[in-house]
Design an enzyme around this catalytic site. Structure first.
Site, PDB file in Angstrom:
ATOM      1  N   HIS A 122       3.840  84.225  47.652  1.00  0.00           N
ATOM      2  CA  HIS A 122       3.916  84.599  49.064  1.00  0.00           C
ATOM      3  C   HIS A 122       5.230  85.311  49.390  1.00  0.00           C
ATOM      4  O   HIS A 122       5.475  85.663  50.539  1.00  0.00           O
ATOM      5  CB  HIS A 122       3.761  83.334  49.920  1.00  0.00           C
ATOM      6  CG  HIS A 122       3.401  83.582  51.338  1.00  0.00           C
ATOM      7  ND1 HIS A 122       4.206  83.213  52.392  1.00  0.00           N
ATOM      8  CD2 HIS A 122       2.305  84.166  51.908  1.00  0.00           C
ATOM      9  CE1 HIS A 122       3.633  83.539  53.541  1.00  0.00           C
ATOM     10  NE2 HIS A 122       2.481  84.118  53.277  1.00  0.00           N
ATOM     11  N   LYS A 124       8.185  88.159  49.768  1.00  0.00           N
ATOM     12  CA  LYS A 124       8.239  89.588  50.109  1.00  0.00           C
ATOM     13  C   LYS A 124       9.660  90.068  49.814  1.00  0.00           C
ATOM     14  O   LYS A 124      10.579  89.860  50.623  1.00  0.00           O
ATOM     15  CB  LYS A 124       7.900  89.853  51.578  1.00  0.00           C
ATOM     16  CG  LYS A 124       6.432  89.599  51.947  1.00  0.00           C
ATOM     17  CD  LYS A 124       6.206  88.231  52.454  1.00  0.00           C
ATOM     18  CE  LYS A 124       4.775  88.027  52.945  1.00  0.00           C
ATOM     19  NZ  LYS A 124       4.495  86.632  53.299  1.00  0.00           N
ATOM     20  N   ASP A 129      18.162  99.463  43.084  1.00  0.00           N
ATOM     21  CA  ASP A 129      19.378  99.755  42.321  1.00  0.00           C
ATOM     22  C   ASP A 129      20.343  98.575  42.274  1.00  0.00           C
ATOM     23  O   ASP A 129      21.537  98.761  41.992  1.00  0.00           O
ATOM     24  CB  ASP A 129      20.104 100.979  42.897  1.00  0.00           C
ATOM     25  CG  ASP A 129      19.335 102.270  42.680  1.00  0.00           C
ATOM     26  OD1 ASP A 129      18.447 102.288  41.803  1.00  0.00           O
ATOM     27  OD2 ASP A 129      19.616 103.251  43.381  1.00  0.00           O
ATOM     28  N   HIS A 298       3.798  86.529  63.465  1.00  0.00           N
ATOM     29  CA  HIS A 298       3.844  86.315  62.019  1.00  0.00           C
ATOM     30  C   HIS A 298       5.262  86.016  61.526  1.00  0.00           C
ATOM     31  O   HIS A 298       5.505  85.923  60.336  1.00  0.00           O
ATOM     32  CB  HIS A 298       3.303  87.576  61.313  1.00  0.00           C
ATOM     33  CG  HIS A 298       2.894  87.356  59.900  1.00  0.00           C
ATOM     34  ND1 HIS A 298       3.619  87.839  58.826  1.00  0.00           N
ATOM     35  CD2 HIS A 298       1.827  86.710  59.364  1.00  0.00           C
ATOM     36  CE1 HIS A 298       3.017  87.520  57.694  1.00  0.00           C
ATOM     37  NE2 HIS A 298       1.927  86.824  57.998  1.00  0.00           N
ATOM     38  N   LYS A 300       8.959  84.277  60.629  1.00  0.00           N
ATOM     39  CA  LYS A 300       9.428  83.045  59.992  1.00  0.00           C
ATOM     40  C   LYS A 300      10.955  83.042  60.084  1.00  0.00           C
ATOM     41  O   LYS A 300      11.667  83.259  59.091  1.00  0.00           O
ATOM     42  CB  LYS A 300       9.006  82.971  58.528  1.00  0.00           C
ATOM     43  CG  LYS A 300       7.498  83.130  58.274  1.00  0.00           C
ATOM     44  CD  LYS A 300       7.151  84.537  57.867  1.00  0.00           C
ATOM     45  CE  LYS A 300       5.741  84.698  57.335  1.00  0.00           C
ATOM     46  NZ  LYS A 300       4.682  84.212  58.186  1.00  0.00           N
ATOM     47  N   ASP A 305      22.867  77.162  66.690  1.00  0.00           N
ATOM     48  CA  ASP A 305      24.186  77.410  67.261  1.00  0.00           C
ATOM     49  C   ASP A 305      24.493  78.908  67.242  1.00  0.00           C
ATOM     50  O   ASP A 305      23.592  79.724  67.406  1.00  0.00           O
ATOM     51  CB  ASP A 305      25.233  76.567  66.545  1.00  0.00           C
ATOM     52  CG  ASP A 305      25.036  75.067  66.828  1.00  0.00           C
ATOM     53  OD1 ASP A 305      24.405  74.743  67.856  1.00  0.00           O
ATOM     54  OD2 ASP A 305      25.488  74.241  66.027  1.00  0.00           O
TER      55      ASP A 305
END
Length: 408
Positions: A122, A124, A129, A298, A300, A305
């Site tokens: 899952h 991404k 480089d 979608h 996450k 603080d």
């Protein structure tokens, strides 16, 4: 790939000297990612859960082919469940240009149904480089473009330069050299030799099914325990373990302002009802709950603080916290936290609705019977899934027409 107990691996090192740029939705992410690939001189590594053969997918294909034609080493890994089908032409053109295409844990469907739903890749990640990296929740598909698709997902990624990119690069290479899980990779003991690019401290952390099963949740819980003024969690699929819920309630009761931003509706039918089973429990502890209403949410991400934030692929639900292969970065930096706070504040002011106990109504007999049952079934789901016959995942390298057939 057993889920039996293992001693948790210690947290990785925080790397100082990084620069971060928040990227909101595909409109900001894709131009930056494709520009980085266009400027690549030696290496491009991509991991993604979803790559669709739509406008965005074809744009990525062209960018990778052009990079490979310049002599850049290009490694592309997709998940066999999240990216189940490609036309033979799409893959053949990539392979023919020299792009190294990998499919994590490919399986043919049964009567047209995908069956490899558990323990998915899952993550991404994009590393260019060894000097620039992108990590977040955005896949390569047009449904992450909010302006061009009414149902385009609201989501985030981050562009990173600095020493922590060395950790991402080391991990990505180790995953390619093995079975794709990267479970045996360790953070380099010494700080990667990278020039300082900014002031942010960044920790790169993973969740796998070996000895990092609780690593991402552990960092969340540590920061929540240390919170003094504010906690903002914006997560697409919110149904965490009891320990994290307890930490949130304790924080709210000691005077920390705790805000939970979740989707009003979900693209996963069970997700929103599961989250709503927690509303009364959290509201009683004075947790502020808002639902994002305009489009599918979608994201996450989280803020604590003035100087702590996280962004990555991990939801706070049983799949992400107990089964999937995930990757997040945790950030200590006031400037980045301010960027994320500004985005979430604007989101809340324009497109969210407040949840209060009165809106939930009275509990009827059906609610009393089904919601506790749903809660306990979903909480125990990862443990039950872990009892299913486990298999060793494989990383299929697509090199020929026969491989193309297996990958599709």
């Amino acid at each position: 790939m057993s889920l039996r107990w293992r001693r948790p691996r210690p947290p990785g090192p925080w790397r100082p000297g990084n620069r971060l740029q928040l990227l909101e939705n595909g409109e900001q992410f894709f131009p930056r990612a494709f520009a980085a690939i266009a400027g690549a001189r030696s290496e491009v590594i991509i991991e993604t859960f979803i790559l669709f053969e739509d406008r965005v997918g074809r744009d990525l294909q062209r960018a990778l082919i052009q990079a490979a034609n310049r002599g850049v080493r290009v490694e592309l890994t997709v998940d066999g469940y999240g990216s189940p089908t490609f036309s033979p032409e799409f893959l053949s053109e990539l392979v023919g240009a020299g792009v190294r295409v990998h499919v994590f844990d490919p399986h043919r469907g049964v009567l047209g149904v995908r069956v490899n739903v558990f323990r998915r890749l899952h993550r991404k990640l994009l590393i260019v480089d060894g000097t620039r990296a992108f990590i977040g929740g955005i896949n390569y598909s047009v449904d992450h473009c909010a302006e061009s698709d009414p149902q385009g997902k609201q989501d985030y990624s981050v562009e990173i330069e600095g020493p922590v990119v060395g950790d991402l690069l080391s991990f990505a290479r180790a995953a390619l050299a093995g079975d794709g899980t990267g479970e045996r990779w360790r953070h380099p003991a010494a700080e990667p030799e990278r020039e300082r690019a900014g002031d942010a401290e960044v920790l790169f952390e993973l969740r796998d099914n070996r000895d990092r099963r609780t690593s991402i949740e552990r960092e969340y819980r540590r920061a929540i325990r240390e919170a003094k003024r504010e906690i903002v969690i914006a997560n697409a699929y919110f149904f965490p373990g009891w320990g994290l819920l307890r930490e949130l309630r304790r924080a709210a009761r000691r005077g920390v302002k705790v805000t939970l931003l979740v989707a009003a509706e979900s693209d996963t039918p069970i997700a929103h009802p599961a989250t709503r089973t927690l509303y009364r429990h959290l509201l009683r502890a004075h947790v502020d709950i808002v639902e994002y209403c305009e489009r599918p949410f979608h994201g996450k991400v989280a803020l604590i603080d003035e100087d702590w934030a996280t962004i990555g692929s991990s939801n706070l639900d049983p799949l992400s916290l107990s089964l999937n292969l995930e990757a997040n970065v945790f950030v200590r930096d006031k400037a980045f936290a301010a960027m994320l706070r500004e985005s979430l504040t604007a989101l809340r002011q324009r497109q969210c609705r407040q949840v209060d106990a009165k809106q939930l109504g009275r509990r009827g007999f059906w609610f009393t019977l089904t919601r506790p049952l749903l809660f306990h079934v979903l909480r125990r789901f990862p443990r039950w899934a872990g009892l299913l016959p486990a298999h060793t995942p494989r990383l299929l390298r697509v090199t020929s027409p026969v491989d193309v057939e297996q990958a599709t």
